[in-house]
Design a protein around this motif. Sequence first.
Motif, PDB file in Angstrom:
ATOM      1  N   VAL A  37       0.902  -1.377  -0.425  1.00 44.26           N
ATOM      2  CA  VAL A  37      -0.284   0.085  -0.415  1.00 44.26           C
ATOM      3  C   VAL A  37       0.488   1.105  -0.196  1.00 44.26           C
ATOM      4  O   VAL A  37       0.712   2.392  -0.661  1.00 44.26           O
ATOM      5  N   LEU A  53       0.470   4.398  -2.621  1.00 44.06           N
ATOM      6  CA  LEU A  53       0.180   5.293  -2.165  1.00 44.06           C
ATOM      7  C   LEU A  53       0.655   6.257  -2.822  1.00 44.06           C
ATOM      8  O   LEU A  53       0.664   7.514  -3.294  1.00 44.06           O
ATOM      9  N   THR A  61       0.526   7.024  -6.578  1.00 43.61           N
ATOM     10  CA  THR A  61      -0.731   7.836  -6.146  1.00 43.61           C
ATOM     11  C   THR A  61      -0.277   9.404  -6.019  1.00 43.61           C
ATOM     12  O   THR A  61      -1.507  10.257  -6.854  1.00 43.61           O
ATOM     13  N   PHE A  62       0.847   9.421  -5.554  1.00 42.27           N
ATOM     14  CA  PHE A  62       0.345  10.665  -5.582  1.00 42.27           C
ATOM     15  C   PHE A  62       1.578  11.751  -6.207  1.00 42.27           C
ATOM     16  O   PHE A  62       1.200  12.377  -7.239  1.00 42.27           O
ATOM     17  N   LEU A  79       1.405  10.491  -9.649  1.00 42.22           N
ATOM     18  CA  LEU A  79       0.314  10.552 -11.212  1.00 42.22           C
ATOM     19  C   LEU A  79      -0.139  11.842 -11.478  1.00 42.22           C
ATOM     20  O   LEU A  79      -0.857  12.389 -11.840  1.00 42.22           O
ATOM     21  N   ILE A  80      -0.919  11.950  -8.904  1.00 42.79           N
ATOM     22  CA  ILE A  80      -1.586  13.292  -9.619  1.00 42.79           C
ATOM     23  C   ILE A  80      -1.136  14.278  -9.280  1.00 42.79           C
ATOM     24  O   ILE A  80      -1.465  15.293  -9.909  1.00 42.79           O
ATOM     25  N   PHE A 128       0.115  -2.713   6.853  1.00 45.39           N
ATOM     26  CA  PHE A 128       0.881  -1.345   6.916  1.00 45.39           C
ATOM     27  C   PHE A 128       1.790  -1.009   7.916  1.00 45.39           C
ATOM     28  O   PHE A 128       3.340  -0.804   6.356  1.00 45.39           O
ATOM     29  N   LEU A 146       5.137  -0.785   5.126  1.00 45.60           N
ATOM     30  CA  LEU A 146       5.976   0.601   4.872  1.00 45.60           C
ATOM     31  C   LEU A 146       7.611  -0.117   4.801  1.00 45.60           C
ATOM     32  O   LEU A 146       8.852   0.270   4.252  1.00 45.60           O
ATOM     33  N   ASP A 195      -4.423   8.765 -15.380  1.00 48.71           N
ATOM     34  CA  ASP A 195      -4.451   9.358 -13.838  1.00 48.71           C
ATOM     35  C   ASP A 195      -5.399   8.479 -13.396  1.00 48.71           C
ATOM     36  O   ASP A 195      -5.394   8.317 -12.175  1.00 48.71           O
ATOM     37  N   LEU A 196      -6.573   9.363 -14.311  1.00 53.97           N
ATOM     38  CA  LEU A 196      -7.800   9.170 -13.060  1.00 53.97           C
ATOM     39  C   LEU A 196      -8.168   7.226 -13.601  1.00 53.97           C
ATOM     40  O   LEU A 196      -8.684   6.446 -12.256  1.00 53.97           O
ATOM     41  N   ILE A 245      -6.731   5.857 -10.451  1.00 57.06           N
ATOM     42  CA  ILE A 245      -7.255   6.295  -9.020  1.00 57.06           C
ATOM     43  C   ILE A 245      -8.542   5.180  -9.216  1.00 57.06           C
ATOM     44  O   ILE A 245      -8.507   5.438  -7.529  1.00 57.06           O
ATOM     45  N   PHE A 246      -8.663   4.479 -10.001  1.00 59.16           N
ATOM     46  CA  PHE A 246      -9.591   3.624  -9.310  1.00 59.16           C
ATOM     47  C   PHE A 246      -8.969   2.330  -9.767  1.00 59.16           C
ATOM     48  O   PHE A 246      -9.615   1.704  -8.551  1.00 59.16           O
ATOM     49  N   PHE A 250      -5.596   1.964  -7.903  1.00 54.97           N
ATOM     50  CA  PHE A 250      -5.052   1.720  -6.475  1.00 54.97           C
ATOM     51  C   PHE A 250      -6.462   1.627  -4.745  1.00 54.97           C
ATOM     52  O   PHE A 250      -5.782   0.391  -4.819  1.00 54.97           O
ATOM     53  N   LEU A 296      -6.428  -1.531  -1.861  1.00 55.06           N
ATOM     54  CA  LEU A 296      -6.677  -1.235   0.036  1.00 55.06           C
ATOM     55  C   LEU A 296      -8.044  -2.730  -0.448  1.00 55.06           C
ATOM     56  O   LEU A 296      -8.742  -3.192   0.852  1.00 55.06           O
ATOM     57  N   PHE A 319     -11.227  15.554 -12.671  1.00 55.47           N
ATOM     58  CA  PHE A 319     -10.429  14.795 -11.943  1.00 55.47           C
ATOM     59  C   PHE A 319      -9.936  15.195 -10.450  1.00 55.47           C
ATOM     60  O   PHE A 319      -9.927  14.412  -9.366  1.00 55.47           O
ATOM     61  N   TRP A 351     -10.872   4.189   4.708  1.00 56.54           N
ATOM     62  CA  TRP A 351     -10.737   3.091   5.278  1.00 56.54           C
ATOM     63  C   TRP A 351      -8.948   2.253   6.276  1.00 56.54           C
ATOM     64  O   TRP A 351      -9.097   1.611   7.042  1.00 56.54           O
TER      65      TRP A 351
END
Lengths: 266, 69
Positions: free
Chosen positions: A59, A63, A66-67, A69-70, A159, A163, A253-254, A257-258, A260, A265, B10, B24
């Motif tokens: 995770v 994560l 994800t950061f 790509l955002i 987690f 990590l 990227d969207l 977002i789905f 991930f 999770l 977005f 979560w």
Amino acid sequence: MEMEIPYTVTARPDTGAYNAKIGIWLFLASEVMLFGGLFSAYIFLRLGATHWPHHLLNVPMGLFNTFVLITSSITMVMAWTALKMRQFQSYRRWLGATLVCGVVFLGVKSMEYKDKFHHYGVILNNGQEITGHLEMSPAEARKSQTLRILPDAEDSGSFGHQLQSVFGRPAAGEEKVLEIPKSDIQWWSNFTPRYSTYLATYFTMTGLHGLHIIGGLVVLGFFWGPGAKLYRTNPEHLANRVEVAGLFWHFVDLVWIFLFPTLYLF
Amino acid sequence: MSLRQFHLLFVTIVTGLFLGLGGWALKGYYDHQGGLLAWLGAGSLAVALLVVVYGAWFLRKTRRMGLVE
């Protein structure tokens, strides 16, 4: 006589959009169907499965990506707005940052893939599953009559443990290396698509997504490099091209977002 | 739909992602899966708020630039 293609810069009066924008939205509609089909397949496979693994993916790494790509979506839209304001140097900087983010994403993803390829699972004759890392080379393991495997710690899915594993292999605690005779093993493999339905869907979906990232990087790299020459003759045309590339990048990227939450999770 | 509008969509979905991630992580914390999840939960909710602030800033900036279609 040279003929100019109409509606590359200005919008068509009947559609309200220029040519490339119509084209990219038609393309993205087909992409929605492609990824939509894969997500549907994932849902049905999962609903029909008697056993579905949890906490198999890292995770913190997901994560972090994800950061990344955002951030890349933000830098992408900043590159476009800079171009609209005719700030060419700023455009190059923002687009360069987007390229760096894309490369970082792929780098982290390849680390995740490598980790999976070095992770093994053993199904014993009684149906019990043992997962962990081989304490011998894969070539040795294939020849030997016994598998030496360090099983995953009890809390390997937590987690905190995940990590720690980002920064190296965490302490194994009380776990001891197991020596399992091949005669007790029904089947063994590393975590590749053939290992389970879950890993097959994981590699298919993230692999296809990764290919989209590579495709996007090629296009963005072109607009950062040789394609940027268009700025001298027709900056608005370049801004439209970058907008279209940005729409594709946002879509990719969207999808992540789905992906991930779906894969990491739940 | 322009890049500006797609970016705002977005940003909205990213806000949802971090709200979901926060939920979560906090659920995991209450199920006793480690204190780190409490930090992740609180951090995610804070990021969701930051994303909303960024979205509002982006909306104002692009309006000022006249990029509204």
